[in-house]
Design an enzyme around this catalytic site. Structure first.
Site, PDB file in Angstrom:
ATOM      1  N   ASP A 112      38.465  60.280  81.448  1.00 20.41           N
ATOM      2  CA  ASP A 112      38.279  61.644  80.920  1.00 20.41           C
ATOM      3  C   ASP A 112      39.665  62.290  80.827  1.00 20.41           C
ATOM      4  OD1 ASP A 112      35.803  64.151  81.561  1.00 20.41           O
ATOM      5  OD2 ASP A 112      37.808  64.481  80.775  1.00 20.41           O
ATOM      6  N   ASP A 150      36.553  63.597  74.643  1.00 14.30           N
ATOM      7  CA  ASP A 150      37.655  63.172  75.531  1.00 14.30           C
ATOM      8  C   ASP A 150      37.209  62.241  76.652  1.00 14.30           C
ATOM      9  OD1 ASP A 150      36.400  64.903  77.320  1.00 14.30           O
ATOM     10  OD2 ASP A 150      38.296  65.648  78.129  1.00 14.30           O
ATOM     11  N   GLU A 151      36.095  61.556  76.436  1.00 15.91           N
ATOM     12  CA  GLU A 151      35.500  60.812  77.540  1.00 15.91           C
ATOM     13  C   GLU A 151      34.916  59.486  77.055  1.00 15.91           C
ATOM     14  OE1 GLU A 151      31.920  62.157  80.445  1.00 15.91           O
ATOM     15  OE2 GLU A 151      32.537  63.510  78.867  1.00 15.91           O
TER      16      GLU A 151
END
Ligand code: TTP
Ligand code: MG
Length: 365
Positions: A8, A108-109
């Site tokens: 993340d 974002d993960e």
């Protein structure tokens, strides 16, 4: 046994803003979704860790964040979503190469199944995680947090434990120790609503949840969720990492100098197109669309694209199309100065055999 890695990016939107404007790095930065109704109406999208020290959180009304940060020299910026998406694509493409199986779960993960790659060894997983962090920083100067465990749940819990710039391994023998003192909302799946219900039962920690009667938990949260949360409290989770085919391949770079000169910018396109071409082909894909992405000196995204009726069959074609698009783009805006330029291949088509390529070649002549 499986080994899963969860990554993340830290304070993602705000970190991108800091990188684009390094003078923000020692300031409090709050990225906001402004609704436009009044100057301060809207919500906080995210903020850097300096802002978080004052209790700033995603979803908080902008007027409240401004009140809390009054006289602190905080900088409030509007979200620049298309820019964050482009950077996210770059990172996700990079990460995909480190995985046996890859699943992006948000901007974002992502989860990476790495069992085979590290031969089931946690020491190897640690080395891999370190090199991933290095590559992510080299590529976009972004820091991230990584968690590693024997399933998705543990990997996700791990990545959240030592943010920012964390790297946390939860080995099977450590699961009970690590989880037992964490508060229940640290368990993926326990949102505000369930936390409240658990609080009402006097259950504050995952350890307390793990020894709570399963039957009563099912009555409290519903049969399916009760069962899942009970298993999660013991660190159990069988969810596979769901591989999805990539939707695009792209590369973007920052120019040495901002420019609106066709020759200067188009020189970079040769290398970018070559890279995009070979990654796409190595991935076993052809593609029908070429996109040119530019980020201007004012950090606005301007892009253009072209879609053909048949897959593109040669490296020279992608370069030629990208240059045509650049020309059109520059002609449209004379005041435009380009800071970053990128190329993407999309509308992907799984590999064509040689015969189909010959036919397409013939058609496109
Ligand atoms: P997160 O990963 O939840 O947050 P973050 O990356 O900013 O911070 P960290 O991971 O270090 O805790 O979300 C990724 C991005 O998604 C975030 O940068 C901004 C956006 N986002 C919103 O716009 N609204 C939200 O409510 C949340 C949680 C995130
Ligand atoms: Mg994040």
């Amino acid at each position: 046994m499986r080994i899963i890695l969860h990554i993340d990016l830290d304070y993602f939107f705000a970190q991108v803003e800091e990188n684009l404007n390094p003078s923000l790095k020692n300031k409090i930065v709050v990225v906001c979704v402004f609704s436009g109704r009044t100057k301060d109406s809207g919500v906080v999208s995210t903020s850097n860790y300096k802002a978080r020290e004052y209790g700033i959180k995603s979803g908080m009304p902008v007027y409240l964040a401004k009140k809390i940060l009054k006289d602190k020299g905080a900088v409030f910026l509007p979200v620049n979503h298309s820019l964050y998406e482009e950077i996210s694509h770059q990172i996700m493409e990079l990460l995909r190469n480190f995985a046996d199986n890859f699943e992006q779960v948000s901007i974002d993960e992502a989860y990476l199944e790495i069992t085979k790659r590290v031969e089931g060894k946690f020491e190897e997983a640690l080395k891999l995680a370190k090199s991933i962090k290095e590559r992510v920083f080299e590529k976009e100067e972004l820091i991230c947090s990584i968690g590693i465990g024997s399933n998705k749940l543990l990997a996700k819990i791990g990545s959240d434990l030592n943010k920012p710039n964390g790297l946390t391994i939860i080995k099977p023998s450590e699961v009970k120790d690590v989880l037992s003192d964490l508060t229940t909302e640290k368990l993926p799946g326990v949102g505000r609503k369930y936390k409240k219900l658990l609080d009402n039962e006097g259950i504050k920690t995952i350890g307390e949840l793990a020894v709570f009667d399963v039957g009563s938990l099912k009555l409290l949260l519903g049969k399916k969720i009760g069962e899942r949360i009970h298993r999660a409290s013991l660190g159990l989770d069988d969810e596979p990492v769901k591989e999805e085919l990539p939707k695009q391949f792209s590369r973007i770079i920052t120019l040495k100098e901002d420019s609106n000169n066709f020759e200067c910018v188009s020189n970079s396109l040769n290398e970018l197109c070559g890279d995009v071409w070979s990654t796409t082909r190595n991935g076993g894909f052809n593609f029908k669309s070429v996109g040119l992405i530019t980020v201007t000196d004012e950090l606005k995204i301007r892009s253009k694209s072209k879609t053909l009726s048949h897959p593109i069959v040669g490296k020279d074609d992608i370069t030629r199309i990208a240059k045509e698009l650049l020309k059109e783009l520059l002609e449209e805006g004379s005041d435009l100065r380009i800071r970053r330029v990128g190329v993407k291949a999309y509308n992907l088509v799984k590999d064509l055999d040689q015969r189909s390529i010959a036919i397409y070649n013939f058609i496109s002549l």
